[in-house]
Design a protein around this motif. Structure first.
Motif, PDB file in Angstrom:
ATOM      1  N   ALA A 106      -8.759 -54.851 -17.250  1.00 41.97           N
ATOM      2  CA  ALA A 106      -7.507 -55.315 -17.848  1.00 41.97           C
ATOM      3  C   ALA A 106      -6.919 -54.264 -18.782  1.00 41.97           C
ATOM      4  CB  ALA A 106      -7.743 -56.629 -18.598  1.00 41.97           C
ATOM      5  N   ARG A 107      -7.764 -53.652 -19.588  1.00 43.76           N
ATOM      6  CA  ARG A 107      -7.282 -52.627 -20.520  1.00 43.76           C
ATOM      7  C   ARG A 107      -6.768 -51.401 -19.772  1.00 43.76           C
ATOM      8  NH1 ARG A 107      -5.332 -53.996 -24.866  1.00 43.76           N
ATOM      9  NH2 ARG A 107      -6.315 -52.772 -26.499  1.00 43.76           N
ATOM     10  N   SER A 108      -7.387 -51.083 -18.624  1.00 43.28           N
ATOM     11  CA  SER A 108      -6.937 -49.927 -17.852  1.00 43.28           C
ATOM     12  C   SER A 108      -5.535 -50.146 -17.289  1.00 43.28           C
ATOM     13  CB  SER A 108      -7.921 -49.629 -16.719  1.00 43.28           C
ATOM     14  OG  SER A 108      -7.907 -50.652 -15.740  1.00 43.28           O
ATOM     15  N   LEU A 109      -5.169 -51.393 -17.053  1.00 40.46           N
ATOM     16  CA  LEU A 109      -3.819 -51.693 -16.578  1.00 40.46           C
ATOM     17  C   LEU A 109      -2.783 -51.557 -17.681  1.00 40.46           C
ATOM     18  CD1 LEU A 109      -4.558 -54.800 -14.307  1.00 40.46           C
ATOM     19  CD2 LEU A 109      -3.975 -52.479 -13.561  1.00 40.46           C
ATOM     20  N   GLY A 132       6.525 -49.501 -19.655  1.00 41.67           N
ATOM     21  CA  GLY A 132       5.496 -49.859 -20.622  1.00 41.67           C
ATOM     22  C   GLY A 132       5.294 -51.357 -20.734  1.00 41.67           C
ATOM     23  N   MET A 133       6.387 -52.099 -20.742  1.00 37.94           N
ATOM     24  CA  MET A 133       6.288 -53.556 -20.831  1.00 37.94           C
ATOM     25  C   MET A 133       5.610 -54.153 -19.606  1.00 37.94           C
ATOM     26  SD  MET A 133       9.904 -54.691 -22.595  1.00 37.94           S
ATOM     27  CE  MET A 133      10.192 -54.397 -24.357  1.00 37.94           C
ATOM     28  N   LEU A 134       5.954 -53.631 -18.425  1.00 37.23           N
ATOM     29  CA  LEU A 134       5.320 -54.113 -17.193  1.00 37.23           C
ATOM     30  C   LEU A 134       3.825 -53.823 -17.208  1.00 37.23           C
ATOM     31  CD1 LEU A 134       5.642 -55.366 -14.396  1.00 37.23           C
ATOM     32  CD2 LEU A 134       6.141 -53.067 -13.510  1.00 37.23           C
ATOM     33  N   SER A 135       3.458 -52.656 -17.727  1.00 45.30           N
ATOM     34  CA  SER A 135       2.046 -52.288 -17.819  1.00 45.30           C
ATOM     35  C   SER A 135       1.275 -53.281 -18.683  1.00 45.30           C
ATOM     36  CB  SER A 135       1.919 -50.870 -18.399  1.00 45.30           C
ATOM     37  OG  SER A 135       0.563 -50.540 -18.647  1.00 45.30           O
TER      38      SER A 135
END
Length: 435
Positions: A337-340, A314-317
């Protein structure tokens, strides 16, 4: 066909309150964002951005600071058996703050009146008391092995309600009666939803009681540990190092996420994006959609990895998505950006789940509230920090705050990695003892 008793039973649970509250809050958030923009409409863009960010800095600092003592008091009441207190108190504050913005619109009151509304909201306990209260009730109705899934399910409902509310809000904001301005219908609906929430919490909400056997479940870190691990672990000892590391990671991650989101609302109002009310609603909906993708992520990942690995994913995302946001000059790049950020909401409910397993259930409410207080401290730090950085870099690199957020998120992954090492050592110990 749904029977009356089944329908009544549904409304005695915490989930309908979570849905109605977030629906109302999503409507309120869009309304406040657009009202602030309209009150600053006659300024130059740079002056407008400074005025908007200054307003939100003061407003959000009040919201972060005022609830500290009330939230701790409500947590103490909760652990003494008054489990509904952290729900009813904050919902009263929610209702009054939404009503205040409606009055600001109707009577054309100064925008600074909302600072008083923020104080009222804070003194009621605010989100600092409300969300730990919600999570405590969710924990009481679940087993340790299923707790992260249950908490994430509540987060999912919260996110879906926000998604619907955000999508609708942009279309409701321009609607108005012949004598009242933009946003009055939107805020009237928001106020009504919060009134229903308060009524349900006072009249219908039922608290599940845990048996003494259930309340003494394992408090070790391994959410997927076997029955043998439960028997071997000491029944009430808290792994202090793991708790401290989890609090540090939560602080850093909330600092990064909160700081970025704090600025994102103002960032999309300036050129080259220059969003209107409908676009703001859709943008907020994109953020709420992450609740759904994060929930799906928990369902999938928990079958093959541990809690600490899910937190790292989650943090990497979030780190990747907010890094791309640094260079967003078009709406399409914003949504890329939000999709990432698909799994960006996994870390916090998973951290809450792990913390709740490390402490006895009799102290669960206080532990989760102390975690929320840690996040409030992070908020007090990141609000002025990110606001001033954004204002200073507005003309040469407005996305600088998002770059900083990405770096801090990477730092937050370090203590989680250490927790993962401790988890692996505990698994090895349990395996040896089992043999």
């Amino acid at each position: 066909m749904v029977t009356p008793s089944l329908s009544c039973g549904l409304f005695r649970q915490i989930e309908p309150i979570v849905v109605l509250e977030q629906l109302g809050s999503a409507l309120f958030d869009t309304a406040l964002q657009m009202v602030v923009k309209e009150r600053c409409a006659n300024m130059t863009e740079e002056s407008q951005q400074k005025a908007i960010t200054d307003f939100y800095m003061i407003y959000n600092l009040i919201i972060k600071l005022c609830p500290i003592m009330p939230a701790l008091a409500l947590a103490a009441l909760s652990d003494r058996g008054w489990r509904r207190a952290p729900i009813v108190g904050p919902l009263s504050g929610y209702l009054l703050s939404r009503l205040t913005l409606l009055l600001v619109l109707i009577f054309d009151l100064p925008l600074r009146v909302m600072f008083a509304a923020a104080v009222i909201y804070g003194l009621s306990g605010g989100f600092s008391a409300y969300w730990p209260g919600v999570m405590t009730l969710a924990s009481l109705g679940s087993k340790a092995a299923d707790r992260s899934k249950v908490m994430m399910r509540v987060e999912l409902l919260y996110g879906l309600a926000g998604l619907v509310g955000s999508l609708v809000s942009g279309h409701l904001f321009p609607l108005y009666s012949s004598s009242l301005g933009n946003g009055t219908i939107l805020l009237s609906v928001s106020t009504l939803l919060h009134l229903l929430c308060l009524i349900f919490s006072v009249v219908l909400l039922k608290v599940k009681q845990r048996s003494s056997v259930d309340s003494e479940e394992s408090y070790h870190l391994l959410s997927h540990a076997s029955r043998n691990a439960h028997l071997i672990s000491t029944s009430s000892r808290i792994n202090v190092l793991s708790v401290v590391l989890l609090f540090v990671a939560a602080f850093l991650y909330d600092f990064a996420v909160g700081g970025a989101i704090e600025i994102l609302g103002s960032f999309v109002l300036k050129s080259p994006l220059s969003w209107n009310a409908t676009q703001v609603g859709y943008g907020n909906a994109a953020g709420c959609l992450i609740f759904l993708t994060s929930f799906i992520g928990v369902i999938v990942f928990r079958k093959c990895v541990g809690d600490e690995t899910m937190i790292l994913i989650g943090m990497l995302s979030f780190a990747l998505g907010i890094y791309v946001m640094s260079f967003a000059t078009t709406t399409s790049v914003f949504y890329i950006a939000r999709s990432l950020n698909l799994f960006a909401l996994i870390p916090m409910p998973t951290i809450r789940s792990v913390v709740s397993q490390l402490v006895p259930m009799s102290y669960c409410g206080m532990a989760l509230t102390l975690l929320e207080m840690t996040l409030k401290v992070a908020g007090v730090a990141y609000i002025p920090t990110f606001t001033k950085i954004y204002q200073s870099s507005l003309n040469w690199l407005p996305g600088l705050v998002f770059l900083i957020s990405s770096i801090i998120t990477v730092l937050a992954m370090i203590p989680i990695s250490i927790v993962g090492y401790i988890s692996a050592q505990n698994k090895q110990y349990v395996r040896i003892q089992g043999d």
